[in-house]
Design a protein around this motif. Structure first.
Motif, short mmCIF file in Angstrom:
data_model
loop_
_atom_site.label_atom_id
_atom_site.label_comp_id
_atom_site.label_asym_id
_atom_site.label_seq_id
_atom_site.Cartn_x
_atom_site.Cartn_y
_atom_site.Cartn_z
N THR A 273 16.57 4.24 -1.95
CA THR A 273 16.55 3.90 -3.37
C THR A 273 15.18 3.42 -3.83
OG1 THR A 273 17.40 1.68 -2.90
CG2 THR A 273 19.01 3.38 -3.49
N SER A 274 14.23 3.36 -2.92
CA SER A 274 12.88 2.95 -3.33
C SER A 274 12.07 4.17 -3.77
CB SER A 274 12.15 2.23 -2.19
OG SER A 274 11.51 3.14 -1.33
N ARG A 275 11.12 3.93 -4.61
CA ARG A 275 10.29 4.99 -5.17
C ARG A 275 9.58 5.81 -4.10
NH1 ARG A 275 5.28 3.70 -9.24
NH2 ARG A 275 4.56 5.84 -9.48
N PHE A 276 9.12 5.14 -3.05
CA PHE A 276 8.34 5.82 -2.02
C PHE A 276 9.15 6.16 -0.77
CE2 PHE A 276 5.36 3.04 -4.39
CZ PHE A 276 4.75 4.05 -5.12
N GLY A 277 10.13 5.32 -0.46
CA GLY A 277 10.97 5.57 0.71
C GLY A 277 11.79 6.83 0.56
N CYS A 278 12.28 7.09 -0.66
CA CYS A 278 13.09 8.28 -0.86
C CYS A 278 12.28 9.55 -0.60
CB CYS A 278 13.71 8.30 -2.25
SG CYS A 278 12.57 8.57 -3.60
N ARG A 279 10.98 9.50 -0.87
CA ARG A 279 10.13 10.68 -0.64
C ARG A 279 9.98 10.97 0.85
NH1 ARG A 279 5.45 9.16 -5.06
NH2 ARG A 279 6.84 9.13 -6.85
N TRP B 82 0.82 -1.22 0.00
CA TRP B 82 0.00 0.00 0.00
C TRP B 82 0.86 1.26 0.00
CZ3 TRP B 82 -1.03 -3.79 3.85
CH2 TRP B 82 -2.07 -4.65 3.51
N ALA B 83 2.15 1.11 -0.24
CA ALA B 83 3.07 2.24 -0.16
C ALA B 83 2.69 3.39 -1.09
CB ALA B 83 4.50 1.78 -0.45
N LYS B 84 2.11 3.07 -2.24
CA LYS B 84 1.79 4.16 -3.17
C LYS B 84 0.76 5.12 -2.60
CE LYS B 84 -1.70 2.12 -6.20
NZ LYS B 84 -1.95 1.72 -7.58
N TRP B 85 0.02 4.69 -1.58
CA TRP B 85 -0.92 5.59 -0.91
C TRP B 85 -0.36 6.06 0.43
CZ3 TRP B 85 -3.47 6.61 -4.85
CH2 TRP B 85 -3.97 5.64 -5.70
N ALA B 86 0.11 5.14 1.22
CA ALA B 86 0.50 5.43 2.61
C ALA B 86 1.67 6.42 2.71
CB ALA B 86 0.86 4.15 3.34
N ASN B 87 2.59 6.39 1.78
CA ASN B 87 3.75 7.27 1.87
C ASN B 87 3.33 8.74 1.88
OD1 ASN B 87 4.92 8.82 -0.73
ND2 ASN B 87 3.79 7.03 -1.43
N HIS B 88 2.25 9.07 1.20
CA HIS B 88 1.78 10.46 1.16
C HIS B 88 1.35 10.95 2.54
CE1 HIS B 88 1.95 10.76 -3.19
NE2 HIS B 88 1.39 9.58 -3.25
N ALA B 89 0.63 10.11 3.26
CA ALA B 89 0.17 10.51 4.60
C ALA B 89 1.35 10.61 5.57
CB ALA B 89 -0.87 9.52 5.12
#
Length: 163
Positions: A125-131, A88-95
């Motif tokens: 290096t991950s798409r969502f972790g780096c954010r 669910w990282a593509k959603w959860a990372n935003h919150a």
């Protein structure tokens, strides 16, 4: 059941939703709503697009109390790895990013702690972790992020965060 509180409406996802347009929520009723819905529901909401949008609305609202925001953020404890690497990282990372950008460090320091205990190179290096790491580096005090910066440099992944 729907709790009738100004500013809190049921959403199409079935979860209560904070809407800041009606002004501040009465303190006693707000406390009841917080106790019933957060932090237990935070992660559940963060796993869906609509839920993440609702969480971000609360975090970014001037009408939401600091208590509500802190309780909401607390619901991410133990889920930071999932917020950047899980299904669910593509959603959860935003919150999670909103927690870092809108809350005092004392209310979201656990995010930094969980990142430091995790595989920093993988997160960076991950798409969502780096954010998430970028928001931590931008918004947390320099004195707090020393260990994270050292790990990023040691693991030679700091360049992934500079774009």
């Amino acid at each position: 059941t729907t709790i009738n509180i100004p500013g809190v409406l049921p959403s199409h996802s079935g979860h209560p939703r904070w809407t800041p347009s009606s002004g501040s929520v009465p303190e006693a009723k707000e406390r009841v709503w917080i106790e019933r819905n957060f932090p237990e529901e935070t992660w559940s909401l963060a796993t869906k697009k609509e839920g993440t949008e609702e969480l971000q609305t609360i975090l970014e609202s001037d009408s939401a109390s600091p208590e509500l925001k802190a309780r909401l953020a607390a619901g991410f404890r133990g889920h930071i790895h999932e917020a950047w690497a899980g299904e669910w990282a593509k959603w959860a990372n935003h919150a999670v990013q909103s927690c870092v950008t809108t809350l005092p460090t004392s209310d979201c320091a656990f995010i930094l702690e969980e990142l430091e205990k995790d595989n920093v190179a993988s997160a960076a290096t991950s798409r969502f972790g780096c954010r998430i790491i970028q928001r931590v580096l931008e918004h947390m005090p320099t004195a707090s992020i020393g260990t994270l910066c050292e790990k990023l440099v040691q693991q030679d992944v700091l360049g992934n965060l500079i774009a």
